[in-house]
Motif scaffolding. Structure first.
Motif, PDB file in Angstrom:
ATOM      1  N   ILE A 166      -8.081  -4.335  -2.122  1.00 22.28           N
ATOM      2  CA  ILE A 166      -7.791  -5.115  -0.588  1.00 22.28           C
ATOM      3  C   ILE A 166      -9.098  -5.936  -0.159  1.00 22.28           C
ATOM      4  CG2 ILE A 166      -7.296  -4.365   1.523  1.00 22.28           C
ATOM      5  CD1 ILE A 166      -5.851  -1.751   0.666  1.00 22.28           C
TER       6      ILE A 166
ATOM      7  N   SER B   6       0.700  -1.344  -0.051  1.00 19.12           N
ATOM      8  CA  SER B   6       0.174  -0.051   0.115  1.00 19.12           C
ATOM      9  C   SER B   6       0.960   1.221   0.000  1.00 19.12           C
ATOM     10  CB  SER B   6      -1.042   0.109   1.177  1.00 19.12           C
ATOM     11  OG  SER B   6      -1.839   1.058   1.244  1.00 19.12           O
TER      12      SER B   6
ATOM     13  N   ASP C  65      -3.492   4.053   4.998  1.00 20.55           N
ATOM     14  CA  ASP C  65      -3.757   4.992   3.983  1.00 20.55           C
ATOM     15  C   ASP C  65      -4.014   6.497   4.524  1.00 20.55           C
ATOM     16  OD1 ASP C  65      -4.755   5.133   1.048  1.00 20.55           O
ATOM     17  OD2 ASP C  65      -6.347   5.872   2.326  1.00 20.55           O
TER      18      ASP C  65
ATOM     19  N   GLY D 141      -2.262  -4.769  -2.507  1.00 20.23           N
ATOM     20  CA  GLY D 141      -2.128  -3.774  -1.796  1.00 20.23           C
ATOM     21  C   GLY D 141      -1.526  -2.512  -2.406  1.00 20.23           C
TER      22      GLY D 141
ATOM     23  N   GLY E 223      -3.088   0.940  -3.071  1.00 25.12           N
ATOM     24  CA  GLY E 223      -2.449   2.228  -2.684  1.00 25.12           C
ATOM     25  C   GLY E 223      -2.295   3.374  -4.046  1.00 25.12           C
TER      26      GLY E 223
ATOM     27  N   ILE F  70      -5.345  -1.459   7.268  1.00 23.08           N
ATOM     28  CA  ILE F  70      -4.523  -0.830   6.157  1.00 23.08           C
ATOM     29  C   ILE F  70      -5.218   0.391   5.999  1.00 23.08           C
ATOM     30  CG2 ILE F  70      -6.448  -1.934   4.580  1.00 23.08           C
ATOM     31  CD1 ILE F  70      -2.567  -1.643   3.881  1.00 23.08           C
TER      32      ILE F  70
END
Length: 259
Positions: free
Chosen positions: A169, A98, A194, A152, A156, A190
């Motif tokens: 994801i 990510s 972010d 990931g 991202g 996650i």
């Protein structure tokens, strides 16, 4: 509605502006409530719903930073609530991917038109939804952990470009066959990564200002109420219904990116 949308062109999401327009404040609060109700039920979707609807009334350059703060609040609270349910091995692969994707996405955003990637994302999401629906989500093949890096990274990139990298994801976590609590908890990990990275970017780009932070505080109670109400439903729905609800939201996201 048309009159409200027209009048909102000059309305800010700053708290002082919301206080002067209580009708729009109430509409914004209702949107945030629904968005975070969905977030608590299935673990994601609050950013998409909030941004798509709030931009009908407020400038997008203000909506995105405020929604980021609301999402950060949601990630922290849901992550803390479900902390013991987090699957750390998945995050060990998703987080590096990510972070790489957020960096790559920033370069793409700076150097090119991202519209083609938007269409590709829409096709990817709808193809996955069709595949999972035909196969049935509970019968999806099980991905190995290293798939977290490319998915990931993809997430991202999407997060950097459009403010939410959930779909790749979500697909990864579904194919890791996590139960609903573990899915929601791991996704918050996650999402928190972010949110923090994008929050720092917005701060240094002067997109996240003091007045907008106060606007976030004005809408935070609606997000808290949505999280509380949605969590009650999350704890009661069965795994099969949970999996199908995630596919419905993904389908809506895919259609949005194509349109």
């Amino acid at each position: 509605m048309h009159v409200l949308v027209g009048a909102a062109a000059a309305v800010s999401l700053a708290a002082s502006s919301l206080w002067e327009h209580p009708g729009l404040w109430a509409i914004a609060g209702a949107i945030v409530f629904v968005a975070f109700y969905v977030r608590a039920v299935i673990g994601f979707g609050s950013g998409l719903i909030s941004v798509a609807l709030l931009t009908l009334f407020f400038p997008i350059k203000e909506v995105v930073p405020v929604v980021l703060l609301l999402d950060l609040l949601g990630s922290v609270l849901l992550g803390a609530y479900d902390f013991r349910e987090i699957h750390w091995p998945e995050l060990g692969w998703l987080v590096p991917g990510s972070l790489l994707g957020l960096l790559v996405g920033a370069f793409i955003l700076a150097d090119s038109d991202a519209q083609d990637l938007t269409r590709f994302l829409g096709v990817f999401i709808l193809a996955y939804v069709a595949y999972a629906t035909l196969l049935k989500p509970e019968r999806l093949p099980r991905l190995s952990l290293p798939w977290g890096v490319p998915l990931g990274t993809f997430g991202g990139i999407i997060g950097s470009l459009y403010g939410g990298g959930g779909p790749p994801i979500v697909a990864y976590l579904q194919m890791r066959h996590l139960d609903k609590r573990a899915f929601r908890a791991t996704f918050q990990g996650i999402a928190l990564t972010d949110n923090i990275v994008r929050g720092l970017m917005y701060f240094f780009l002067a997109l996240l200002t003091g007045p907008l932070a106060l606007g976030f505080l004005a809408l935070a109670p609606a997000s808290l109420l949505g999280l509380w109400a949605g969590n009650h439903l999350h704890l009661r729905i069965n795994q099969k219904l949970f999996l199908r609800a995630t596919l419905v939201v993904l389908a809506i996201v895919g259609i949005k990116y194509l349109v």
